[in-house]
Design a protein around this motif. Structure first.
Motif, PDB file in Angstrom:
ATOM      1  N   TRP A  12       0.861  -1.181   0.000  1.00 18.07           N
ATOM      2  CA  TRP A  12       0.000   0.000   0.000  1.00 18.07           C
ATOM      3  C   TRP A  12       0.896   1.229   0.000  1.00 18.07           C
ATOM      4  O   TRP A  12       1.641   1.465   0.945  1.00 18.07           O
ATOM      5  CB  TRP A  12      -0.902  -0.031   1.224  1.00 18.07           C
ATOM      6  N   ILE A  13       0.840   2.018  -1.076  1.00 19.72           N
ATOM      7  CA  ILE A  13       1.604   3.252  -1.198  1.00 19.72           C
ATOM      8  C   ILE A  13       0.766   4.413  -0.675  1.00 19.72           C
ATOM      9  O   ILE A  13      -0.412   4.546  -1.026  1.00 19.72           O
ATOM     10  CB  ILE A  13       1.985   3.525  -2.666  1.00 19.72           C
ATOM     11  N   THR A  14       1.353   5.288   0.148  1.00 18.59           N
ATOM     12  CA  THR A  14       0.636   6.453   0.673  1.00 18.59           C
ATOM     13  C   THR A  14       1.473   7.717   0.501  1.00 18.59           C
ATOM     14  O   THR A  14       2.675   7.661   0.242  1.00 18.59           O
ATOM     15  CB  THR A  14       0.297   6.309   2.175  1.00 18.59           C
ATOM     16  N   GLY A  15       0.844   8.860   0.693  1.00 20.01           N
ATOM     17  CA  GLY A  15       1.524  10.146   0.603  1.00 20.01           C
ATOM     18  C   GLY A  15       1.931  10.712   1.950  1.00 20.01           C
ATOM     19  O   GLY A  15       2.211  11.912   2.056  1.00 20.01           O
ATOM     20  N   ILE A  16       1.985   9.895   2.968  1.00 19.98           N
ATOM     21  CA  ILE A  16       2.318  10.362   4.311  1.00 19.98           C
ATOM     22  C   ILE A  16       3.725  10.960   4.369  1.00 19.98           C
ATOM     23  O   ILE A  16       4.667  10.419   3.800  1.00 19.98           O
ATOM     24  CB  ILE A  16       2.202   9.201   5.323  1.00 19.98           C
ATOM     25  N   ARG A  17       3.836  12.097   5.065  1.00 21.18           N
ATOM     26  CA  ARG A  17       5.131  12.693   5.385  1.00 21.18           C
ATOM     27  C   ARG A  17       5.293  12.745   6.900  1.00 21.18           C
ATOM     28  O   ARG A  17       4.323  12.852   7.639  1.00 21.18           O
ATOM     29  CB  ARG A  17       5.230  14.110   4.817  1.00 21.18           C
ATOM     30  N   ALA A  18       6.532  12.703   7.372  1.00 23.10           N
ATOM     31  CA  ALA A  18       6.798  12.608   8.800  1.00 23.10           C
ATOM     32  C   ALA A  18       6.325  13.824   9.583  1.00 23.10           C
ATOM     33  O   ALA A  18       5.892  13.706  10.728  1.00 23.10           O
ATOM     34  CB  ALA A  18       8.294  12.398   9.046  1.00 23.10           C
ATOM     35  N   ASP A  19       6.386  15.011   8.972  1.00 23.99           N
ATOM     36  CA  ASP A  19       6.089  16.221   9.737  1.00 23.99           C
ATOM     37  C   ASP A  19       4.636  16.655   9.667  1.00 23.99           C
ATOM     38  O   ASP A  19       4.285  17.769  10.049  1.00 23.99           O
ATOM     39  CB  ASP A  19       6.998  17.370   9.287  1.00 23.99           C
ATOM     40  N   GLN A  20       3.745  15.757   9.196  1.00 27.84           N
ATOM     41  CA  GLN A  20       2.348  16.147   9.054  1.00 27.84           C
ATOM     42  C   GLN A  20       1.579  16.186  10.365  1.00 27.84           C
ATOM     43  O   GLN A  20       0.575  16.885  10.473  1.00 27.84           O
ATOM     44  CB  GLN A  20       1.642  15.214   8.065  1.00 27.84           C
ATOM     45  N   SER A  21       2.001  15.418  11.362  1.00 29.52           N
ATOM     46  CA  SER A  21       1.373  15.476  12.676  1.00 29.52           C
ATOM     47  C   SER A  21       2.304  14.818  13.685  1.00 29.52           C
ATOM     48  O   SER A  21       3.133  13.989  13.312  1.00 29.52           O
ATOM     49  CB  SER A  21       0.001  14.788  12.684  1.00 29.52           C
ATOM     50  N   PRO A  22       2.192  15.172  14.974  1.00 30.53           N
ATOM     51  CA  PRO A  22       3.123  14.669  15.973  1.00 30.53           C
ATOM     52  C   PRO A  22       3.215  13.148  16.034  1.00 30.53           C
ATOM     53  O   PRO A  22       4.312  12.590  16.119  1.00 30.53           O
ATOM     54  CB  PRO A  22       2.567  15.242  17.290  1.00 30.53           C
ATOM     55  N   ASN A  23       2.073  12.434  16.012  1.00 32.89           N
ATOM     56  CA  ASN A  23       2.138  10.982  16.139  1.00 32.89           C
ATOM     57  C   ASN A  23       2.720  10.319  14.904  1.00 32.89           C
ATOM     58  O   ASN A  23       3.226   9.205  14.967  1.00 32.89           O
ATOM     59  CB  ASN A  23       0.764  10.388  16.465  1.00 32.89           C
ATOM     60  N   ARG A  24       2.691  10.995  13.739  1.00 29.97           N
ATOM     61  CA  ARG A  24       3.266  10.401  12.542  1.00 29.97           C
ATOM     62  C   ARG A  24       4.790  10.412  12.588  1.00 29.97           C
ATOM     63  O   ARG A  24       5.448   9.722  11.836  1.00 29.97           O
ATOM     64  CB  ARG A  24       2.756  11.115  11.290  1.00 29.97           C
ATOM     65  N   GLN A  25       5.377  11.212  13.484  1.00 34.49           N
ATOM     66  CA  GLN A  25       6.819  11.213  13.625  1.00 34.49           C
ATOM     67  C   GLN A  25       7.307   9.921  14.269  1.00 34.49           C
ATOM     68  O   GLN A  25       8.505   9.621  14.253  1.00 34.49           O
ATOM     69  CB  GLN A  25       7.261  12.426  14.444  1.00 34.49           C
ATOM     70  N   ASP A  26       6.406   9.150  14.847  1.00 36.86           N
ATOM     71  CA  ASP A  26       6.754   7.862  15.428  1.00 36.86           C
ATOM     72  C   ASP A  26       6.719   6.748  14.391  1.00 36.86           C
ATOM     73  O   ASP A  26       7.011   5.597  14.702  1.00 36.86           O
ATOM     74  CB  ASP A  26       5.783   7.508  16.568  1.00 36.86           C
ATOM     75  N   MET A  27       6.362   7.095  13.162  1.00 37.81           N
ATOM     76  CA  MET A  27       6.261   6.112  12.099  1.00 37.81           C
ATOM     77  C   MET A  27       7.567   6.038  11.316  1.00 37.81           C
ATOM     78  O   MET A  27       8.499   6.805  11.551  1.00 37.81           O
ATOM     79  CB  MET A  27       5.102   6.472  11.171  1.00 37.81           C
ATOM     80  N   HIS A  28       7.629   5.098  10.376  1.00 42.08           N
ATOM     81  CA  HIS A  28       8.782   4.952   9.494  1.00 42.08           C
ATOM     82  C   HIS A  28       8.293   4.991   8.053  1.00 42.08           C
ATOM     83  O   HIS A  28       7.100   4.909   7.784  1.00 42.08           O
ATOM     84  CB  HIS A  28       9.500   3.628   9.767  1.00 42.08           C
ATOM     85  N   ASN A  29       9.241   5.090   7.099  1.00 42.86           N
ATOM     86  CA  ASN A  29       8.813   5.153   5.705  1.00 42.86           C
ATOM     87  C   ASN A  29       8.343   3.800   5.184  1.00 42.86           C
ATOM     88  O   ASN A  29       7.752   3.715   4.114  1.00 42.86           O
ATOM     89  CB  ASN A  29       9.928   5.711   4.818  1.00 42.86           C
ATOM     90  N   VAL A  30       8.600   2.739   5.954  1.00 39.27           N
ATOM     91  CA  VAL A  30       8.077   1.409   5.645  1.00 39.27           C
ATOM     92  C   VAL A  30       7.497   0.824   6.930  1.00 39.27           C
ATOM     93  O   VAL A  30       8.135   0.882   7.975  1.00 39.27           O
ATOM     94  CB  VAL A  30       9.170   0.465   5.109  1.00 39.27           C
ATOM     95  N   LYS A  57       3.071  -1.084   4.176  1.00 37.72           N
ATOM     96  CA  LYS A  57       2.792   0.298   3.793  1.00 37.72           C
ATOM     97  C   LYS A  57       4.116   0.992   3.503  1.00 37.72           C
ATOM     98  O   LYS A  57       5.059   0.892   4.290  1.00 37.72           O
ATOM     99  CB  LYS A  57       2.075   1.036   4.918  1.00 37.72           C
ATOM    100  N   ILE A  58       4.168   1.678   2.382  1.00 33.77           N
ATOM    101  CA  ILE A  58       5.380   2.396   1.998  1.00 33.77           C
ATOM    102  C   ILE A  58       5.024   3.847   1.714  1.00 33.77           C
ATOM    103  O   ILE A  58       4.061   4.132   1.002  1.00 33.77           O
ATOM    104  CB  ILE A  58       6.035   1.751   0.756  1.00 33.77           C
ATOM    105  N   HIS A  59       5.826   4.762   2.277  1.00 37.02           N
ATOM    106  CA  HIS A  59       5.590   6.194   2.148  1.00 37.02           C
ATOM    107  C   HIS A  59       6.760   6.834   1.400  1.00 37.02           C
ATOM    108  O   HIS A  59       7.751   7.246   2.021  1.00 37.02           O
ATOM    109  CB  HIS A  59       5.444   6.842   3.531  1.00 37.02           C
ATOM    110  N   PRO A  60       6.702   6.946   0.081  1.00 36.86           N
ATOM    111  CA  PRO A  60       7.834   7.454  -0.702  1.00 36.86           C
ATOM    112  C   PRO A  60       8.258   8.883  -0.355  1.00 36.86           C
ATOM    113  O   PRO A  60       9.419   9.252  -0.538  1.00 36.86           O
ATOM    114  CB  PRO A  60       7.323   7.378  -2.147  1.00 36.86           C
TER     115      PRO A  60
END
Length: 233
Positions: free
Chosen positions: A134-152, A162-165
């Motif tokens: 699943w490809i998404t457009g997520i970026r790390a700086d979009q919200s505080p909790n997303r900074q806990d995520m990885h690009n895969v 899930k992969i976030h290019p």
């Protein structure tokens, strides 16, 4: 390949290289979800430019902005791509509206999450069924909790990767790409909407406010996600 191997394989790669890796190894097994925001339009442009065999879909909640429909139409006119819409289950939506009214999601967090569940989560599960990536457009700086995520990531709920290019891209880089490549984008971004969802649940963000302050603004400001991209580890 386990999640650690994916992380190592894609470490340091550009967005185009990440998409090329997916296309080469998972042709017809990868899907990209677009809501026609800045980031999604960049990925759509990259897929079209390189003719990557990655399917595209969008969640047609029935409550989108007219500007979103406009950029959807312009995207189809610009690129030779099919974007498959997924709609809410009719019976579930009818029952919800009968019980809560057309704007019942304002009444409680429970109602709002139920609405998101019907209009987004259930259609998403149908859209992802049978895919491995699943490809998404997520970026790390979009919200505080997303900074806990990885690009895969491994999405346990949907049992796929899930992969976030664009994970490490800044908003400035996204805007520069849009301008340089003359990519169609949602004009609501020019009106103070950094994050665009359903029309009744999204407002413009004021100067100094958080990136997602305009989403479900009547609720607690801490973690405002609809459940599409809950953190999974």
């Amino acid at each position: 390949m386990d999640i650690t191997s994916y992380i190592q394989e894609l470490k340091g790669k550009t967005a185009t290289e990440i998409l090329a890796f997916v296309a080469e190894n998972y042709a017809d097994e990868a899907v990209f979800s677009t809501s026609f925001g800045y980031e999604d339009q960049v990925i759509t442009d990259l897929i079209a430019q390189h003719n990557f065999p990655i399917a595209l879909f969008t969640l047609e909640t029935g409550r989108l902005f007219r500007e979103t429909y406009a950029v959807w139409s312009r995207t189809l006119a610009r690129y030779p791509l099919a974007i498959k819409p997924y709609f809410p289950d009719t019976e579930a939506l009818q029952e919800f509206v009968n019980q809560t009214g057309p704007n019942g999601f304002y009444a409680s967090v429970e109602n709002r999450k139920s609405c998101c569940g019907i209009r987004k989560i259930e259609p998403l599960k149908r859209a992802l069924k049978g895919y491995k990536i699943w490809i998404t457009g997520i970026r790390a700086d979009q919200s505080p909790n997303r900074q806990d995520m990885h690009n895969v990531e491994f999405d346990e709920g949907n049992n796929l990767i899930k992969i976030h290019p664009l994970f490490d891209w800044s908003l400035t880089e996204v805007k520069e790409y849009i301008k340089k490549n003359n990519v169609p984008y949602n004009i609501l971004h020019d009106r103070g909407f950094p994050s665009i969802g359903c029309a009744p649940c999204t407002r413009a963000v004021q100067e100094g406010e958080d990136f997602r302050a305009g989403r479900w603004w009547w609720e607690d400001q801490s973690k405002k996600e609809c459940g599409l991209h809950s953190i999974t580890k």
